[in-house]
Design a protein around this motif. Structure first.
Motif, PDB file in Angstrom:
ATOM      1  N   PHE A  85       0.783  -1.215   0.000  1.00  0.00           N
ATOM      2  CA  PHE A  85       0.000   0.000   0.000  1.00  0.00           C
ATOM      3  C   PHE A  85       0.826   1.281   0.000  1.00  0.00           C
ATOM      4  CE2 PHE A  85      -3.006   2.918   2.429  1.00  0.00           C
ATOM      5  CZ  PHE A  85      -3.773   3.217   1.311  1.00  0.00           C
ATOM      6  N   TYR A 126      -0.385  -4.927   4.041  1.00  0.00           N
ATOM      7  CA  TYR A 126      -0.972  -3.645   3.636  1.00  0.00           C
ATOM      8  C   TYR A 126      -1.295  -2.803   4.858  1.00  0.00           C
ATOM      9  CZ  TYR A 126      -5.108  -6.310   4.934  1.00  0.00           C
ATOM     10  OH  TYR A 126      -6.006  -7.092   5.624  1.00  0.00           O
ATOM     11  N   THR A 127      -0.727  -3.162   6.008  1.00  0.00           N
ATOM     12  CA  THR A 127      -1.102  -2.513   7.266  1.00  0.00           C
ATOM     13  C   THR A 127       0.094  -1.909   7.997  1.00  0.00           C
ATOM     14  OG1 THR A 127      -0.895  -4.594   8.496  1.00  0.00           O
ATOM     15  CG2 THR A 127      -3.063  -4.088   7.546  1.00  0.00           C
ATOM     16  N   VAL A 420      -8.962  -4.754   2.679  1.00  0.00           N
ATOM     17  CA  VAL A 420      -9.318  -4.426   4.055  1.00  0.00           C
ATOM     18  C   VAL A 420     -10.269  -5.532   4.512  1.00  0.00           C
ATOM     19  CG1 VAL A 420     -10.114  -2.609   5.614  1.00  0.00           C
ATOM     20  CG2 VAL A 420      -9.332  -2.011   3.322  1.00  0.00           C
ATOM     21  N   LEU A 472      -9.973  -2.933  -2.624  1.00  0.00           N
ATOM     22  CA  LEU A 472     -10.080  -1.625  -3.263  1.00  0.00           C
ATOM     23  C   LEU A 472      -9.081  -1.551  -4.416  1.00  0.00           C
ATOM     24  CD1 LEU A 472     -10.252   0.701  -0.139  1.00  0.00           C
ATOM     25  CD2 LEU A 472     -12.065   0.422  -1.846  1.00  0.00           C
ATOM     26  N   LYS A 511     -10.491   3.289   2.674  1.00  0.00           N
ATOM     27  CA  LYS A 511      -9.870   2.232   3.482  1.00  0.00           C
ATOM     28  C   LYS A 511     -10.015   2.532   4.966  1.00  0.00           C
ATOM     29  CE  LYS A 511      -5.368  -0.022   4.219  1.00  0.00           C
ATOM     30  NZ  LYS A 511      -4.913   0.485   5.513  1.00  0.00           N
ATOM     31  N   GLN A 512      -9.753   3.776   5.358  1.00  0.00           N
ATOM     32  CA  GLN A 512      -9.857   4.144   6.759  1.00  0.00           C
ATOM     33  C   GLN A 512     -11.307   4.103   7.228  1.00  0.00           C
ATOM     34  OE1 GLN A 512      -6.968   4.445   8.444  1.00  0.00           O
ATOM     35  NE2 GLN A 512      -8.367   4.230  10.187  1.00  0.00           N
TER      36      GLN A 512
END
Length: 568
Positions: A85, A126-127, A420, A472, A511-512
């Motif tokens: 990401f 991705y985190t 996500v 996404l 995403k958030q």
């Protein structure tokens, strides 16, 4: 912890066989190997004002793990500082110790110098799990810790943390054995140490849960360089308090995994693959829930229409239709019931077969063909009034090739991609689904204008939870991470996009919003990293205990500082 492949060639794209839907596979649990091999003449990237103590540390690290085990060239550091990401701060060096003693020695050097240590997986997180914004840390790759010791009598295997799931499966096959959970879809390069550190699911998860539930004990190198062995024996990890559990899902916050002991079970030689299409989420969810509660399938995954990409309908030949008709009649509770189901299928035609709103793909196993067939028939009976059976090509492919190529770090048309997820209780799944549709509707105009889109996939985790994962996609150029992983030849086969800060910003905002939406519905998460809430969701007493454990094991806060919200 997890292999970074700093000394291996990156996986290349088109020459490898491609999954029917490579971009559909859940990535919250992927471990890949994108780091380029170091050049013969490394380009030093240390700043001009680098202190003497830094050079001293690098010399000490080379003495600990050997010159070949320390990489400071620009390409390796740049790729190591990225995940799927986004970009983090540049590390000081990447280490690859060849044995546990070398790992311990390197950790002692870092601890003495007060330099942070971050275990990094293959890079498909991705985190921000291994991204340290401040930089200046040491990334540690234990991919060279790859010993495998099989004990078939006691049904235990001891593996180095850098062993991949595909390698372990290959080594166990002649013994007719497997681990209960036996790897994520990315298991050809995903390491066992990384999977346990992050929590992963996929193969075996419907029946046996995730990676953390298939561990008896482990050896962990602590921030002091000491080696901690969890679990007093080989029979169970629950002999007194579960110390092993502390180090599962910790993302390296408490130590670096060196070896793990996993239980073994007999591999069942017979399996059947089944697929169903559904008109709505509730029907899909009900079949998944019922199948998990009865323990019918070893694994399954569901996809919405957006992620199915039309693959289901391409296999509906006459032979498939006749075979499905026979299976429907054989599993029906009565001949009239079977005929009614066939009539519904005939009236629906290809519209449902190829364009069901949701698809569910199952693999059921048995010690005998009769056992596998009986489970498949029971599954068809549960599905009778919920969905339509369709050709089983997708689960058939997964059964034949469980560890797919890792081209899924970009979208199906080369878009940028980030997933996500949340694990929801069955009671909360419908409410979350409704709330997600509302979120999508609120953002639809902006998403359409900027070329951002989403799709969903699903999997039951045992009988108690549903993994609901959202992918996404947005237009954007591949970055150095993707170039190192996929190679120029593969990228040349994909559409090219100009970077769109607006599209990337919208994807980041959504995403958030999704993370907050999951949390509001009581979801649990895999691969927590620095993106998902954790410490704020703990009971105060539990949080105090966890912080005291972190402080005891890592008093200088050098082990992946800030991950999980600890030691920020």
């Amino acid at each position: 912890m997890v292999t970074m492949g700093a000394y291996r060639r990156p996986i290349r794209g088109p020459s490898a066989p491609v999954s029917p839907a490579p971009h559909l596979l859940p990535m919250s649990h992927t471990r890949i190997s994108p780091l380029p091999p170091p050049s013969s003449a490394p380009t030093w990237v240390l700043p001009a004002d680098t202190s003497a103590s830094t050079f001293t540390l690098l010399d000490q690290l080379r003495a600990a793990v050997g010159d070949a085990g320390v990489s400071t060239d620009a390409d390796t550091l740049a790729v190591a500082a990225q995940d799927v990401f986004q970009q983090g701060g540049l590390p000081l060096a990447v280490l690859r110790p060849g044995n546990v003693e070398a790992l311990q020695a390197a950790v002692r050097c870092c601890a003495s110098a007060g330099v942070a240590m971050v275990p990094r997986g293959g890079g498909a997180s991705y985190t921000d799990g291994y991204l340290l914004a401040t930089g200046g840390h040491v990334l540690i790759d234990v991919g060279a810790l790859n010993d495998i010791n099989i004990d078939p009598i006691n049904a235990v295997v001891t593996v180095g943390a850098g062993v991949t799931w595909a390698t372990l499966r290959e080594r166990l096959a002649p013994h007719g054995l497997r681990t209960p959970f036996w790897g994520p879809f990315s298991g050809r390069v995903a390491t066992i140490g990384g999977s346990v550190s992050q929590h992963t699911i996929s193969h075996g998860s419907a029946a046996h849960g995730g990676s953390a539930q298939s561990v008896l004990g482990m050896d962990v190198v602590l921030a002091s360089g000491a080696l901690l062995r969890t679990g007093p024996g080989l029979t169970t990890r629950h002999d007194g308090p579960d110390l092993t559990g502390l180090f599962t899902g910790d993302c390296g916050a408490l130590g670096i995994k060196a070896a793990l002991r996993l239980p073994l079970i007999a591999a069942k030689p017979h399996a059947e693959a089944l697929s169903f299409a559904f008109n709505d989420f509730s029907s899909f969810h009900e079949l998944v829930r019922l199948s998990a509660r009865e323990g019918l399938d070893d694994e399954h995954f569901g996809l919405d229409q957006s992620l199915s990409q039309g693959q289901i309908g391409r296999q509906q030949g006459l032979g498939d239709r006749l075979r499905i008709a026979r299976q429907v009649m054989a599993s029906a509770k009565s001949i009239p019931a079977g005929l009614r189901q066939l009539l519904r299928m005939a009236l629906a035609g290809d519209r449902v077969m190829t364009k069901g709103a949701y698809m569910a793909h199952f693999i059921v196993e048995g010690a005998t063909a009769t056992e596998a067939a009986a489970k498949a028939d029971r599954l068809r009976l549960l599905a009778m009034d919920l969905g339509q059976e369709i050709a089983n090509t997708v689960p058939g492919f997964v059964k034949a090739m469980p560890f797919a190529p890792l081209t899924n770090v970009l979208g199906p048309k080369g878009e940028r991609w980030v997933p996500v997820h949340g694990i929801l209780s069955h009671r909360q799944a419908a409410a979350f689904h409704t709330a997600l549709q509302a979120l999508r509707d609120r953002n639809e105009a902006d998403m359409t204008a900027l070329g951002v889109w989403m799709g969903t996939m699903f999997s039951a985790i045992g009988s108690t939870g549903l993994l609901y994962e959202i992918a996404l996609y947005w237009p954007g150029r591949p970055d150095r991470y993707h170039q190192a992983l996929l190679g120029a030849d593969h990228l040349a086969t994909l559409p090219q996009y100009e970077d769109s800060p607006q599209a990337a910003g919208l994807a980041a905002r959504i995403k958030q919003e999704l993370v907050s939406l999951y949390a509001a519905h009581g979801a649990s998460f895999l691969q927590l990293g620095r993106a998902y809430p954790y410490t704020e969701r703990l009971d105060p007493a539990a949080l105090a205990l966890l912080r005291s454990v972190k402080s005891e094991l890592d008093p200088q806060n050098l082990m992946n500082p800030g991950v999980l919200g600890l030691g920020t």
